[in-house]
Design a protein around this motif. Structure first.
Motif, PDB file in Angstrom:
ATOM      1  N   ASP A 423       0.867  -1.187   0.000  1.00 19.34           N
ATOM      2  CA  ASP A 423       0.000   0.000   0.000  1.00 19.34           C
ATOM      3  C   ASP A 423       0.900   1.233   0.000  1.00 19.34           C
ATOM      4  OD1 ASP A 423      -1.652   2.200   0.699  1.00 19.34           O
ATOM      5  OD2 ASP A 423      -3.048   0.889   1.759  1.00 19.34           O
ATOM      6  N   HIS A 424       0.831   1.991  -1.081  1.00 13.22           N
ATOM      7  CA  HIS A 424       1.735   3.132  -1.245  1.00 13.22           C
ATOM      8  C   HIS A 424       1.600   4.159  -0.142  1.00 13.22           C
ATOM      9  CE1 HIS A 424      -1.572   5.509  -3.394  1.00 13.22           C
ATOM     10  NE2 HIS A 424      -2.068   4.286  -3.304  1.00 13.22           N
ATOM     11  N   ARG A 425       0.380   4.384   0.374  1.00  9.20           N
ATOM     12  CA  ARG A 425       0.203   5.381   1.433  1.00  9.20           C
ATOM     13  C   ARG A 425       0.844   4.912   2.744  1.00  9.20           C
ATOM     14  NH1 ARG A 425      -1.073  10.003  -1.306  1.00  9.20           N
ATOM     15  NH2 ARG A 425      -2.661   9.534  -2.871  1.00  9.20           N
ATOM     16  N   ILE A 426       0.747   3.627   3.047  1.00  3.56           N
ATOM     17  CA  ILE A 426       1.392   3.091   4.239  1.00  3.56           C
ATOM     18  C   ILE A 426       2.913   3.208   4.100  1.00  3.56           C
ATOM     19  CG2 ILE A 426       1.733   1.036   5.661  1.00  3.56           C
ATOM     20  CD1 ILE A 426      -1.086   2.146   5.888  1.00  3.56           C
ATOM     21  N   ALA A 427       3.438   2.864   2.925  1.00  3.46           N
ATOM     22  CA  ALA A 427       4.883   2.916   2.702  1.00  3.46           C
ATOM     23  C   ALA A 427       5.423   4.328   2.916  1.00  3.46           C
ATOM     24  CB  ALA A 427       5.205   2.432   1.289  1.00  3.46           C
ATOM     25  N   MET A 428       4.767   5.329   2.351  1.00  2.00           N
ATOM     26  CA  MET A 428       5.284   6.697   2.449  1.00  2.00           C
ATOM     27  C   MET A 428       5.121   7.253   3.859  1.00  2.00           C
ATOM     28  SD  MET A 428       4.333   8.367  -1.271  1.00  2.00           S
ATOM     29  CE  MET A 428       2.587   8.012  -1.262  1.00  2.00           C
ATOM     30  N   ALA A 429       4.029   6.898   4.533  1.00  2.00           N
ATOM     31  CA  ALA A 429       3.856   7.336   5.918  1.00  2.00           C
ATOM     32  C   ALA A 429       4.939   6.731   6.802  1.00  2.00           C
ATOM     33  CB  ALA A 429       2.472   6.948   6.423  1.00  2.00           C
ATOM     34  N   ALA A 430       5.211   5.441   6.619  1.00  2.00           N
ATOM     35  CA  ALA A 430       6.233   4.778   7.422  1.00  2.00           C
ATOM     36  C   ALA A 430       7.611   5.385   7.178  1.00  2.00           C
ATOM     37  CB  ALA A 430       6.246   3.281   7.109  1.00  2.00           C
ATOM     38  N   ALA A 431       7.936   5.668   5.917  1.00  2.00           N
ATOM     39  CA  ALA A 431       9.243   6.258   5.606  1.00  2.00           C
ATOM     40  C   ALA A 431       9.382   7.640   6.222  1.00  2.00           C
ATOM     41  CB  ALA A 431       9.434   6.323   4.094  1.00  2.00           C
ATOM     42  N   SER A 432       8.294   8.411   6.237  1.00  2.00           N
ATOM     43  CA  SER A 432       8.342   9.754   6.823  1.00  2.00           C
ATOM     44  C   SER A 432       8.585   9.676   8.328  1.00  2.00           C
ATOM     45  CB  SER A 432       7.030  10.495   6.529  1.00  2.00           C
ATOM     46  OG  SER A 432       6.819  10.619   5.131  1.00  2.00           O
ATOM     47  N   LEU A 433       7.877   8.789   9.013  1.00  2.00           N
ATOM     48  CA  LEU A 433       8.068   8.639  10.453  1.00  2.00           C
ATOM     49  C   LEU A 433       9.464   8.101  10.755  1.00  2.00           C
ATOM     50  CD1 LEU A 433       7.107   8.655  13.359  1.00  2.00           C
ATOM     51  CD2 LEU A 433       5.945   6.470  12.940  1.00  2.00           C
ATOM     52  N   ALA A 434       9.943   7.153   9.970  1.00  2.00           N
ATOM     53  CA  ALA A 434      11.266   6.567  10.207  1.00  2.00           C
ATOM     54  C   ALA A 434      12.370   7.608  10.162  1.00  2.00           C
ATOM     55  CB  ALA A 434      11.534   5.468   9.176  1.00  2.00           C
ATOM     56  N   SER A 435      12.172   8.657   9.376  1.00  2.00           N
ATOM     57  CA  SER A 435      13.226   9.679   9.257  1.00  2.00           C
ATOM     58  C   SER A 435      13.478  10.396  10.573  1.00  2.00           C
ATOM     59  CB  SER A 435      12.837  10.698   8.181  1.00  2.00           C
ATOM     60  OG  SER A 435      11.774  11.533   8.616  1.00  2.00           O
ATOM     61  N   ALA A 436      12.533  10.342  11.513  1.00  2.00           N
ATOM     62  CA  ALA A 436      12.667  11.043  12.789  1.00  2.00           C
ATOM     63  C   ALA A 436      13.231  10.155  13.891  1.00  2.00           C
ATOM     64  CB  ALA A 436      11.304  11.587  13.216  1.00  2.00           C
TER      65      ALA A 436
END
Length: 474
Positions: A423-436
């Protein structure tokens, strides 16, 4: 050299099943001002390309700043099968009518043994492509089979089919009732009022496109005001529409499809660099040319209510009828409290950003609530459940409750291995949170972001996120 979509695709270095590797922290912390651009709006691109089917459309239509993600590309081979060719050069789609059709291969179906003698239109996993195509073809009275991949075949289509049948369209389910594939045998032919049972913008748009294609006076009663790109685009073409609370009506008036349509930047995509910037909280981020349609700004508005410093500048109106401007994000999450979404209209204004909002909420103090979200159960995944599981994989606390999500902040989040669930939305949300988060996070199958945002990793790197793709070892 132009790329002719549906005949030859862009090459990509890795498959969409590749992983994303995100290392916490931000590169070049000393930069106080960053400006990034994001791709054209996916929803506006779908409608702009689809307008080539409408009566009186020019023989060659230019769609500038078009979104090139997989969800849009899924529509293009179906248009090839209808005698419409799409070439891409430097972000512009040239859509040409009246070329020889290019038939698509029929995807096997467990219950369909004999397919009707009609053009077969495969839309892969794009619900927008399938639903808007069904509406437009019903308005034109074009006989065709509209189908999707195995995932899309399980998503509801009665939201679109039933109101079209009320207007006289002849549409048959070839497999499971309420699901793809469907056969369009006859078009809408009688004016009237239809009442939608869901707030889906795709359902309302399908009916309006059918009415516009048939030049048929139709009123659509809807329970929730959701994204109104179809209404704005038809009005920009000169169609006479009227709106009041809970209703939109098309009078059947003539209109002229513009030969050039400029697509504004996608606010749903602008949300990801905005979130990455807020996680780090240093300096100012500017994202220019963004669609500032109020039905799309829910993510920013919820965070503004909670205390985030987000403002809009340089207002203008684009050729597609959409308001555009620059989104400016300053500072971080230090003064931001928990978030709450209780109103259906607000939920629909951020429906694609719910996983990202939940990821931000997991980093905020207190308990956040994102409600009125039952429709998310019918996305590429049950997005309420997969969002909760994504938060939990980071060590956070999220619970599906009724029609929404409870996210409890204040827990110690950690890097690790997180599933994208294709799921592209899950992937991008997870990557954004991981950056922090300190350490390295692997988003398994995270390269599925190309469905809507092929430039995601590049844009996040421009904001300072340390993100790379890696081959999936599974």
């Amino acid at each position: 050299m132009p790329v002719i979509f549906g005949l030859r695709e862009h090459s990509t270095p890795l498959t969409e099943s590749a992983d994303l590797m995100v290392t916490g922290g931000r590169e070049s912390e000393g930069i106080s001002l960053r400006t990034v651009e994001v791709a054209g709006d996916k929803s506006v691109t779908h409608r702009a390309v689809m307008s080539a089917l409408l009566p009186g459309a020019p023989s060659a239509l230019s769609v500038r700043n078009a979104n090139s993600g997989g969800a849009v590309r899924a529509l293009l081979p179906a248009l090839h099968a209808l005698g419409i060719r799409i070439e891409a050069v430097d972000g512009t789609y040239t859509v040409t009518r009246g070329v020889p059709p290019v038939p698509q291969g029929i995807r096997p179906h467990p219950t369909v043994t004999r397919w009707p003698d009609a053009p077969y239109l495969q839309t892969e996993g794009s619900s927008a492509a399938a639903r808007l195509l069904i509406g437009t073809l019903a308005g034109l009275g074009t006989s065709a089979v509209v189908d999707g991949d195995d995932v899309l075949r399980h998503r509801p289509m009665e939201w679109v089919v039933e109101p079209l049948v009320e207007l006289g369209a002849e549409i048959d389910y070839l497999g499971e009732p309420g699901r793809l594939p469907v056969l369009l045998r006859g078009g809408v032919r009688r004016p009237g009022t239809v009442r939608l049972t869901v707030g889906s913008a795709q359902a309302r748009s399908a009916v309006l496109l059918a009415a516009a294609a048939a030049r048929l006076p139709v009123t659509v009663a809807h329970p929730v005001r959701s994204r109104d790109h179809t209404e704005r685009m038809l009005a920009a073409f000169g169609a006479a529409l009227t709106e009041e609370a809970g209703h939109v009506a098309y009078t059947g008036s003539p209109y002229t499809v513009a030969p050039v349509i400029d697509v504004p930047a996608d606010p749903s995509l602008a949300a990801y660099p905005a979130a990455a910037h807020l996680f780090h909280g240093v300096g100012e981020l500017r994202v220019p040319g963004v669609c500032l349609n109020p039905t799309r700004l829910g993510f920013f508005e919820v965070l503004r209510r909670a205390g985030a410093d987000i403002t809009y500048h340089d207002p203008a109106t684009g050729s597609s009828g959409e308001p555009v401007g620059t989104v400016v994000v300053r500072g971080g999450l230090g003064q931001v409290g928990s978030v709450r979404v209780d109103e259906p209209e607000l939920l629909h204004a951020l429906i694609d950003e719910v996983p990202l909002l939940a990821a931000v909420a997991a980093s905020l103090p207190g308990t956040s609530w994102i409600g009125c979200a039952e429709e998310l159960r019918f996305k590429e995944t049950d997005r309420l459940t997969t969002t909760a599981r994504m938060i939990e994989a980071f060590g956070g606390s999220a619970e599906v409750r009724g029609d929404g999500l409870v996210v409890r902040g204040g827990t110690s989040l950690r890097a690790g291995r997180v599933a994208a669930f294709e799921d592209h939305r899950i992937a991008m949300a997870a990557a954004s949170l991981a950056s922090a988060l300190p350490g390295r996070t692997t988003i398994v199958g995270g390269a599925c972001y190309r469905t809507s945002f092929p430039e995601f990793a590049e844009v996040q790197r421009a904001v300072g996120v340390r993100i790379v793709e890696a081959a999936n070892d599974d």
